[in-house]
Design an enzyme around this catalytic site. Structure first.
Site, short mmCIF file in Angstrom:
data_model
loop_
_atom_site.label_atom_id
_atom_site.label_comp_id
_atom_site.label_asym_id
_atom_site.label_seq_id
_atom_site.Cartn_x
_atom_site.Cartn_y
_atom_site.Cartn_z
N GLY A 87 0.83 -1.21 0.00
CA GLY A 87 0.00 0.00 0.00
C GLY A 87 0.86 1.25 0.00
O GLY A 87 2.08 1.19 0.11
N GLY A 89 2.72 3.71 1.36
CA GLY A 89 3.37 3.97 2.64
C GLY A 89 3.93 5.38 2.75
O GLY A 89 4.22 5.87 3.85
N ARG A 90 4.12 6.01 1.60
CA ARG A 90 4.58 7.39 1.62
C ARG A 90 4.01 8.16 0.45
O ARG A 90 4.58 9.17 0.00
CB ARG A 90 6.10 7.46 1.61
N LYS A 110 4.24 11.88 -3.44
CA LYS A 110 5.18 10.88 -2.94
C LYS A 110 6.05 11.58 -1.91
O LYS A 110 6.60 12.65 -2.21
CB LYS A 110 6.03 10.37 -4.11
N ARG A 180 -2.10 -1.33 -10.10
CA ARG A 180 -0.91 -2.17 -10.27
C ARG A 180 -1.31 -3.64 -10.31
O ARG A 180 -2.39 -3.99 -9.85
CB ARG A 180 0.03 -2.00 -9.06
N ASP A 249 4.16 -4.86 -7.50
CA ASP A 249 3.53 -3.60 -7.08
C ASP A 249 4.09 -2.42 -7.86
O ASP A 249 3.57 -1.31 -7.74
CB ASP A 249 3.71 -3.37 -5.57
N ASP A 259 7.69 4.26 -10.77
CA ASP A 259 8.56 4.03 -9.64
C ASP A 259 10.04 4.07 -10.02
O ASP A 259 10.69 3.04 -10.19
CB ASP A 259 8.21 2.72 -8.93
P1 AMP Z 1 9.04 0.71 -3.58
O1 AMP Z 1 10.08 -0.35 -3.55
O2 AMP Z 1 9.56 2.12 -3.58
O3 AMP Z 1 8.05 0.48 -4.67
O4 AMP Z 1 8.22 0.61 -2.20
C1 AMP Z 1 7.68 -0.59 -1.71
C2 AMP Z 1 6.77 -0.31 -0.55
O5 AMP Z 1 7.47 0.34 0.51
C3 AMP Z 1 5.57 0.57 -0.86
O6 AMP Z 1 4.48 0.08 -0.12
C4 AMP Z 1 6.02 1.92 -0.39
O7 AMP Z 1 4.93 2.75 -0.05
C5 AMP Z 1 6.83 1.56 0.85
N1 AMP Z 1 7.84 2.58 1.19
C6 AMP Z 1 8.99 2.88 0.53
N2 AMP Z 1 9.67 3.85 1.16
C7 AMP Z 1 8.93 4.20 2.25
C8 AMP Z 1 9.09 5.15 3.32
N3 AMP Z 1 10.15 5.96 3.40
N4 AMP Z 1 8.11 5.20 4.25
C9 AMP Z 1 7.05 4.40 4.21
N5 AMP Z 1 6.84 3.49 3.25
C10 AMP Z 1 7.76 3.39 2.28
MG MG Z 2 6.50 1.12 -5.58
#
Ligand code: AMP
Ligand code: MG
Length: 525
Positions: A87, A89-90, A110, A180, A249, A259
């Site tokens: 989901g 997360g940021r 983001k 996604r 995702d 991404d």
């Molecule tokens: P990504 O590899 O960037 O696609 O991220 C994978 C997951 O990690 C997703 O659910 C993002 O929302 C979460 N995520 C990545 N960086 C952060 C962060 N700094 N804080 C919270 N969630 C994160």
């Molecule tokens: Mg991502």
């Protein structure tokens, strides 16, 4: 004044697929980047965007009228292991707008703070990686590759803790949607069939409206996604783009690249190239991207299966499995066609789309499946790999060879004569096409045909790509000194990837080999 006219179908039609959430407030927002052409395309009010009102908006400090910010839920296979709940997360979806072409686009943040899906993360983002997303995403767009795009970046005035303390930022991202493969996996894994169907029908209405209400729509959706991904990955491969984190995702239903974390462009040609610091096994290496896309599509197929057949009806299940398997098995063929079409254009050969007579019996002895040209391209790439030649420059110098001067190409090889035998084969193939098209009155032969070919090749083989060392120097200056001069200069060069402007030669030069060999990129920055 309402700077953005929202129309939020995700919020309205899909309750239970997200949590409504507000962006965090940030202490001292400052606008670092605004994409004016994109703002214009979205029909936004530019005057309202680069003043204090816009800064507050892009920082998340004031939520514009009509926005309904929400964090989307999704699951995903990360490096092959399944996470049942990821989901946003940021990230937060602010809402949707209809652009000047009538297309629905998501506007999302983001780095806008923690959400219920943040798990251990801080919900934040740093200036360097967000400007990196701007540079690479806009470069992809200028190269004609479907991509999510950056609308704005705001520095927050906060520090975020990564390997050290870094200046914080919020990126505003525009996407055809944020649906996604992992969004489908979330509801499929939980056995929430009604929601899964609702999601699939929403997706069809948004991306493949011609399929709406048709009996075979779920397998047709899978096919449409697979065809879009086949074309997308072929485009990545033809420009030497390495996504770096092709988790399910991070694969869109729309067919846009999404991404920009550990992504980078390849320099010397080598299919094993990996830049991501955590990709030890090379799962997401350059040469593995098409097989991984297929693997991800198989996960989407699994997620859609329960919509196609009731699990208690064995015959129906078998039928559905056969249908989705046919799509997954067709993917390599679709990808291969898209790749070959792109390679032919890069080689200066006529393609099916530009009046080629390939496939008929007009005297062009090419196989109708293109295996001759495929082999010609494979042998060219093998030569580049064997001699460690820069991928982007090699294609560009091949265009010079078409125009009559092969010396710049030879100069890329430590052993200048190494390319000669292949060049002879390529010239023979070009001459054969010129002869058959001049018979048909399509083009001349000799030097006129050569210049026309060179011009064609220079329209598809970029001179400027975001070179890793240039990206890093621009980001370092922006992040550590707050100096965006190099960033803006590089952005300007990346907007015109096919123009060979001598004033921009330093952007076309490969990084020193030792820099490329040690280059590493990072996730979740
Ligand atoms: P990504 O590899 O960037 O696609 O991220 C994978 C997951 O990690 C997703 O659910 C993002 O929302 C979460 N995520 C990545 N960086 C952060 C962060 N700094 N804080 C919270 N969630 C994160
Ligand atoms: Mg991502």
């Amino acid at each position: 004044m309402q700077p953005i006219k929202f129309d939020n179908t995700y919020a309205r039609e899909l309750p239970g697929f997200y949590v409504a959430w507000q962006p965090a407030n940030v202490p001292a927002p400052a606008l670092l980047y605004l994409n004016r052409p994109l703002a214009d395309e979205l029909g936004l009010e530019p005057a309202a965007l680069d003043g204090p009102e816009g800064v507050a908006l892009f920082a998340g400090n004031t939520v514009p009228e009509g926005a309904e910010p929400l964090a989307q839920v999704y699951a995903g296979h990360q490096f092959g292991g399944f996470s049942a709940q990821l989901g946003d997360g940021r990230a937060l979806l602010l809402g949707e707008v209809i652009d000047r072409h009538g297309q629905r686009r998501d506007i999302a943040f983001k780095g806008s703070g923690r959400t219920p899906y943040s798990r251990g993360g801080d919900g934040k983002a740093a200036v360097g990686p967000m400007l990196r997303e701007v540079l690479i995403g806009e470069a992809m767009h200028a190269l004609g590759i479907p991509s999510t795009r950056a609308l704005a970046v705001v520095a927050t005035g906060e520090r975020v803790l990564r390997e050290g303390l870094l200046p914080g930022a919020v990126l505003t991202r525009v996407a055809a949607s944020h649906l996604r493969v992992g969004t489908f996996q979330f509801f499929a894994t939980r056995g929430e069939l009604d929601k899964l169907r609702q999601l699939a029908d929403y997706t069809i209405a948004r991306h493949d409206p011609a399929l709406a209400g048709t009996p075979g729509r779920y397998v047709a959706l899978l096919r449409a996604v697979a065809e879009r991904q086949a074309r997308l990955i072929a485009q990545w491969m033809n420009v030497g783009f390495i996504h770096g984190v092709m988790n399910t995702d991070n694969m869109t239903i729309s067919g846009e690249t999404i991404d920009y974390g550990p992504c980078a462009f390849m320099e010397a040609y080598d299919p094993d190239t990996v830049f991501s610091s955590i990709d030890h096994g090379g799962r997401y290496a350059y040469g593995n991207q098409a097989p991984i896309a297929r693997w991800n599509l198989a996960r989407l197929a699994e997620a859609l299966l329960p919509l196609m057949a009731d699990g208690d009806d064995e015959a129906a299940v078998q039928q559905a499995v056969a249908e989705v398997t046919a799509v997954i098995d067709a993917f390599p063929g679709w990808y291969g066609q898209a790749l070959l079409q792109g390679r032919r254009a890069k080689l200066g050969l006529q393609t099916a789309g530009d009046g080629s007579k390939d496939g008929d019996d007009s005297g062009d002895s090419d196989n109708s499946d293109g295996s001759d040209d495929s082999l010609l391209a494979e042998d060219w790439l093998a030569l580049l790999q064997q001699h460690g030649v820069d991928y982007t420059l090699a294609w560009r110098r091949l265009a010079d060879a078409a125009a009559g001067d092969a010396n710049p190409l030879r100069a890329l090889f430590a052993e200048a004569a190494a390319v000669n035998p292949w060049l002879e084969r390529w010239r023979a193939r070009c001459a054969q096409q010129d002869a058959s098209s001049s018979e048909a009155g399509v083009a001349g032969v000799g030097s006129a045909a050569g210049s026309a070919r060179a011009a064609r090749m220079r329209r598809v083989n970029p001179w400027i790509i975001p070179r890793n060392h240039r990206v890093e120097e621009a980001l370092a200056a922006a992040s550590s000194q707050g100096d965006l001069t190099l960033f803006h200069n590089l952005m300007a060069a990346l907007q015109r990837p096919y123009d060979e402007d001598p004033g921009l030669a330093h952007y076309a030069e490969p990084a020193p080999a030792q820099v490329s060999a040690a280059y590493q990129t990072y996730c979740g920055t």
